[in-house]
Write a protein that holds these residues in place. Structure first.
Motif, short mmCIF file in Angstrom:
data_model
loop_
_atom_site.label_atom_id
_atom_site.label_comp_id
_atom_site.label_asym_id
_atom_site.label_seq_id
_atom_site.Cartn_x
_atom_site.Cartn_y
_atom_site.Cartn_z
N VAL A 76 -5.71 15.62 -16.22
CA VAL A 76 -6.63 15.49 -15.08
C VAL A 76 -5.83 15.30 -13.80
O VAL A 76 -4.79 14.63 -13.81
CB VAL A 76 -7.63 14.32 -15.32
N THR A 77 -6.32 15.89 -12.73
CA THR A 77 -5.67 15.77 -11.43
C THR A 77 -6.74 15.66 -10.35
O THR A 77 -7.71 16.41 -10.36
CB THR A 77 -4.82 17.02 -11.11
N VAL A 78 -6.52 14.75 -9.42
CA VAL A 78 -7.43 14.59 -8.28
C VAL A 78 -6.61 14.73 -7.00
O VAL A 78 -5.50 14.19 -6.91
CB VAL A 78 -8.13 13.20 -8.35
N ALA A 79 -7.15 15.48 -6.04
CA ALA A 79 -6.47 15.66 -4.75
C ALA A 79 -6.13 14.29 -4.15
O ALA A 79 -6.94 13.36 -4.23
CB ALA A 79 -7.36 16.45 -3.81
N ASP A 80 -4.97 14.20 -3.54
CA ASP A 80 -4.49 12.89 -3.08
C ASP A 80 -5.51 12.15 -2.20
O ASP A 80 -5.72 10.95 -2.36
CB ASP A 80 -3.17 13.06 -2.33
N SER A 81 -6.13 12.88 -1.28
CA SER A 81 -7.03 12.21 -0.34
C SER A 81 -8.34 11.78 -0.99
O SER A 81 -9.14 11.07 -0.38
CB SER A 81 -7.32 13.12 0.85
N TRP A 82 -8.56 12.21 -2.25
CA TRP A 82 -9.78 11.84 -2.97
C TRP A 82 -9.53 10.81 -4.06
O TRP A 82 -10.48 10.39 -4.76
CB TRP A 82 -10.42 13.09 -3.59
N GLN A 83 -8.30 10.42 -4.25
CA GLN A 83 -8.02 9.49 -5.36
C GLN A 83 -8.63 8.11 -5.10
O GLN A 83 -8.86 7.72 -3.97
CB GLN A 83 -6.50 9.40 -5.57
N ARG A 84 -8.89 7.40 -6.17
CA ARG A 84 -9.45 6.03 -6.16
C ARG A 84 -10.89 5.99 -5.67
O ARG A 84 -11.33 4.99 -5.11
CB ARG A 84 -8.59 5.08 -5.32
N ARG A 85 -11.62 7.08 -5.88
CA ARG A 85 -13.04 7.10 -5.50
C ARG A 85 -13.93 7.38 -6.70
O ARG A 85 -15.13 7.60 -6.53
CB ARG A 85 -13.28 8.14 -4.40
N GLY A 86 -13.34 7.45 -7.87
CA GLY A 86 -14.15 7.68 -9.07
C GLY A 86 -14.22 9.13 -9.51
O GLY A 86 -14.93 9.45 -10.48
N VAL A 87 -13.48 10.02 -8.83
CA VAL A 87 -13.53 11.44 -9.20
C VAL A 87 -12.95 11.65 -10.60
O VAL A 87 -13.53 12.33 -11.45
CB VAL A 87 -12.78 12.31 -8.18
N GLY A 88 -11.76 11.06 -10.85
CA GLY A 88 -11.13 11.22 -12.16
C GLY A 88 -12.03 10.71 -13.26
O GLY A 88 -12.19 11.35 -14.31
N THR A 89 -12.66 9.58 -13.03
CA THR A 89 -13.58 9.01 -14.03
C THR A 89 -14.73 9.96 -14.31
O THR A 89 -15.07 10.22 -15.47
CB THR A 89 -14.13 7.66 -13.50
N ALA A 90 -15.33 10.50 -13.25
CA ALA A 90 -16.47 11.41 -13.43
C ALA A 90 -16.05 12.68 -14.16
O ALA A 90 -16.74 13.14 -15.08
CB ALA A 90 -17.08 11.74 -12.07
N LEU A 91 -14.91 13.25 -13.77
CA LEU A 91 -14.46 14.48 -14.41
C LEU A 91 -14.15 14.26 -15.89
O LEU A 91 -14.53 15.07 -16.75
CB LEU A 91 -13.20 15.00 -13.70
N LEU A 92 -13.47 13.18 -16.18
CA LEU A 92 -13.11 12.91 -17.57
C LEU A 92 -14.35 12.69 -18.43
O LEU A 92 -14.43 13.14 -19.57
CB LEU A 92 -12.17 11.71 -17.62
N ARG A 93 -15.32 12.03 -17.84
CA ARG A 93 -16.56 11.78 -18.57
C ARG A 93 -17.26 13.10 -18.96
O ARG A 93 -17.69 13.28 -20.09
CB ARG A 93 -17.47 10.93 -17.68
N VAL A 94 -17.34 14.02 -18.00
CA VAL A 94 -17.98 15.31 -18.28
C VAL A 94 -17.17 16.07 -19.33
O VAL A 94 -17.73 16.66 -20.27
CB VAL A 94 -18.12 16.15 -16.99
N LEU A 95 -15.85 16.05 -19.20
CA LEU A 95 -14.99 16.80 -20.13
C LEU A 95 -15.11 16.26 -21.55
O LEU A 95 -15.17 17.02 -22.52
CB LEU A 95 -13.53 16.76 -19.68
#
Ligand SMILES: CC(C)(COP(=O)(O)OP(=O)(O)OC[C@H]1O[C@@H](n2cnc3c(N)ncnc32)[C@H](O)[C@@H]1OP(=O)(O)O)[C@@H](O)C(=O)NCCC(=O)NCCS
Length: 183
Positions: free
Chosen positions: A111-130
């Protein structure tokens, strides 16, 4: 709180709309084979540190061969999901799995999240869907490898239930056993 609702479909796979904890809405859609240029641009726009942590080696740019491999998705044995900012089309993050060649029910996750979007829950949401997608596809176990000092990845994976299988000096192997999806 992250809300997930099915939306449109690409290649029979649903788009989802994800709402982050701060109210920001993102679309999560399956990556397509035609996404190569956008994927290359997204990887190039990462900080060197994020690329290093994602690929576990210095990675200034993707080769054509790597790009071909990363866009070779069939939405079953190899899946990748892209989080996109709906109004600008900006790529916010990518999560993927690919089954191991000799273990068709076991897949590796990244999983990778764009630097300016990190620590906002994006990685959590993506991993959950995957993870839910992998479960529906009959995958029994997900593996992940991360640097031992990658606290973000370790917290993200632990929160989704991944357990440490092997801790080496520099890297950690984690796994998540998946119960079959309810019929
Ligand atoms: C790892 C990564 C995907 C996390 O994505 P993210 O969108 O920032 O993660 P989230 O905002 O959903 O946060 C997930 C957890 O990690 C924690 N976290 C995020 N960034 C962190 C950091 N820099 N240091 C410590 N913890 C961090 C969050 O607090 C959260 O923990 P919690 O659930 O206990 O509160 C992102 O940092 C990234 O793309 N890094 C570069 C590539 C990489 O390392 N990939 C992992 C390879 S498997």
């Amino acid at each position: 709180m992250t809300l997930l609702t099915p939306r449109l479909a690409v290649d029979g796979q649903p788009w989802r709309r994800v709402v982050l904890g701060d109210g920001t809405t993102l679309d999560v859609r399956p990556l397509q084979r035609t996404d190569g240029p956008a994927l290359a641009a997204a990887v190039a726009s990462l900080s060197a540190d994020s690329r290093y942590r994602r690929f576990l080696t210095p990675k200034p740019r993707l080769t054509d061969r790597e790009l071909a491999r990363l866009t070779d998705v069939d939405h079953h044995a190899r899946e990748a999901l892209v989080a996109v900012e709906p109004s600008t089309g900006e790529w916010v993050g990518v999560v993927r799995y690919a089954v191991f060649p000799h273990e068709p029910r076991v897949a590796d996750v990244a999983v990778t999240v764009a630097d300016s979007w990190q620590r906002r829950g994006v990685g959590t949401a993506l991993l959950r869907v995957l993870v839910e997608h992998a479960r529906r596809e009959g995958i029994a176990r997900l593996h992940a490898t991360t640097f031992a000092d990658n606290r973000a990845a370790l917290r993200l994976l632990a929160a989704r239930g991944f357990a440490v299988r092997e801790a080496r000096r520099d890297s950690v192997e984690l796994a998540l056993e998946l119960a079959p999806a309810a019929a």
